[in-house]
Scaffold this active site. Sequence first.
Site, PDB file in Angstrom:
ATOM      1  NE  ARG A  95      -3.068   0.253   3.223  1.00 58.69           N
ATOM      2  CZ  ARG A  95      -2.500   0.725   4.325  1.00 58.69           C
ATOM      3  NH1 ARG A  95      -1.985   1.942   4.347  1.00 58.69           N
ATOM      4  NH2 ARG A  95      -2.431  -0.015   5.411  1.00 58.69           N
ATOM      5  CE1 TYR A 137     -16.947   8.967 -17.423  1.00 62.76           C
ATOM      6  CE2 TYR A 137     -16.474   9.191 -15.086  1.00 62.76           C
ATOM      7  CZ  TYR A 137     -16.837   8.404 -16.166  1.00 62.76           C
ATOM      8  OH  TYR A 137     -17.077   7.074 -15.981  1.00 62.76           O
ATOM      9  CG  ASP A 161     -10.325  14.360 -16.989  1.00 61.15           C
ATOM     10  OD1 ASP A 161      -9.697  13.767 -17.897  1.00 61.15           O
ATOM     11  OD2 ASP A 161     -11.208  13.811 -16.309  1.00 61.15           O
ATOM     12  CE  LYS A 198     -12.944   5.805 -19.333  1.00 59.25           C
ATOM     13  NZ  LYS A 198     -13.304   7.123 -18.845  1.00 59.25           N
TER      14      LYS A 198
HETATM   15  C1  LIG Z   1     -13.731   7.661 -17.590  1.00 61.25           C
HETATM   16  C2  LIG Z   1     -13.391   9.024 -17.219  1.00 61.25           C
HETATM   17  C3  LIG Z   1     -13.106   9.368 -15.886  1.00 61.25           C
HETATM   18  C4  LIG Z   1     -13.209   8.370 -14.754  1.00 61.25           C
HETATM   19  O1  LIG Z   1     -12.248   7.367 -14.882  1.00 61.25           O
HETATM   20  P1  LIG Z   1     -12.455   5.851 -14.346  1.00 61.25           P
HETATM   21  O2  LIG Z   1     -11.182   5.200 -14.729  1.00 61.25           O
HETATM   22  O3  LIG Z   1     -13.677   5.311 -15.028  1.00 61.25           O
HETATM   23  O4  LIG Z   1     -12.658   5.933 -12.869  1.00 61.25           O
HETATM   24  C5  LIG Z   1     -12.732  10.680 -15.619  1.00 61.25           C
HETATM   25  N1  LIG Z   1     -12.653  11.603 -16.592  1.00 61.25           N
HETATM   26  C6  LIG Z   1     -12.934  11.312 -17.876  1.00 61.25           C
HETATM   27  C7  LIG Z   1     -12.827  12.375 -18.909  1.00 61.25           C
HETATM   28  C8  LIG Z   1     -13.314  10.021 -18.235  1.00 61.25           C
HETATM   29  O5  LIG Z   1     -13.600   9.742 -19.510  1.00 61.25           O
END
Ligand SMILES: *Cc1c(COP(=O)(O)O)cnc(C)c1O
Length: 396
Positions: free
Chosen positions: A61, A114, A179, A204
């Site tokens: 951890r 998101y 982001d 992604k």
């Molecule tokens: C999918 C996504 C998230 C969240 O990510 P997870 O891996 O599903 O927790 C945050 N921001 C954007 C732009 C996303 O497409």
Amino acid sequence: MSHLDTLTVHAGREDFGKLGVHAPPIDLSTTYPVADLAVGTASFDALVGGDASAPNPIYARLHNPTVARVEQALAQLEGSEACVAYGSGMAALTALLMSARMRGGHVLVVRPLYGTSDHLLVSGMTGLEAEFVEAGEIATRKRADTVLVVIETPANPTLGLVDIRAVVAAAGDVPVVVDSTFATPVLQRPMELGATYVLHSATKFLGGHGDVIAGVVCCSEENAKVLRQVRAVTGALLHPLAAYLLHRGLPTLTLRVERAQHNAGILAQRLAAHPKVARVFYPGMGTVAGDGLLASQMRGPGALLAFELHGGHAAAAAVMSRVRLITPAVSLGSVDSLIQHPAGLTHRVLDEATRQACGITAGLLRLSAGIEHVDDLWADLEQALDLEQALDLEKA
Ligand SMILES: *Cc1c(COP(=O)(O)O)cnc(C)c1O
């Protein structure tokens, strides 16, 4: 090793020659022997304090070498000093918000985001007061206790672009998180534009194959120390097998993004000319917010597009049920194409008024282009849209 194409292949693998290996070793240990207590105690202190590594990892951890390796790789790709990896994109955002909460109580947020990121900020779960503003309002809405500015660009799901440089300038000494999930470091490098943090849902494009959930924050070593402290205490770890898979996907990142972007561009043009389609949202076509920023802060429009159907919800549902090659599913950035309905799925958690304000209408579909042949993708979309026409004829 300055070119991104080279870095994606070699970053985080620099010591392979010395180790005599050709793939990243996977370390699954949960705990590590502490034969020398003095070294153990010093290592424990260092890791709990947020150091990137220590002579003894102590406990998984606190540190894992397989995770640390992909973090080093991603820091290089993003052009940041450090990177901290978490068990998901949402865990990464949560840790970032918790680290901000330690400094004060107010965050400024530019919509759209998101859906779950929006939900997390609205929920109050992190103890932060989230105020939603336009990018142009940041300078005037900033308060003494504002600890973070949150933006997403290109934004999910309508692909609007937010001016990173302008937001950074307006934020002044308030840290800005971008982001950058939709862009990847191939198309956008927010650190170079002044961002304090770059966040990715590595689930992604970075993972890229639909088989790993992960999230990362890239930032300075100083800020990473706090993020590691939060991770160590809250346990929002990335598992080493997931870290391996994430690293496994990186060498093809540029190829995947460029090919998927090529496909998205062609599909956007063809969709825009289709009679069933009311509007296509794709950067560079003059249809998204901040379209002019494409040239100044991105290297390309990306692999995501959204389109609104004339037939509203029924038409969108029909297309989702009729695609055969494209998978009707949430998520994005995989080698295969995915289509989903933001109002009914990813952005369901927003209230109706917010959805409308963000342009998330009942007839809106979001398409994440994969790396298949574009003509096969188009044939699939065309038949899905045509069958929907056939349905209308039946009804008439
Ligand atoms: C999918 C996504 C998230 C969240 O990510 P997870 O891996 O599903 O927790 C945050 N921001 C954007 C732009 C996303 O497409």
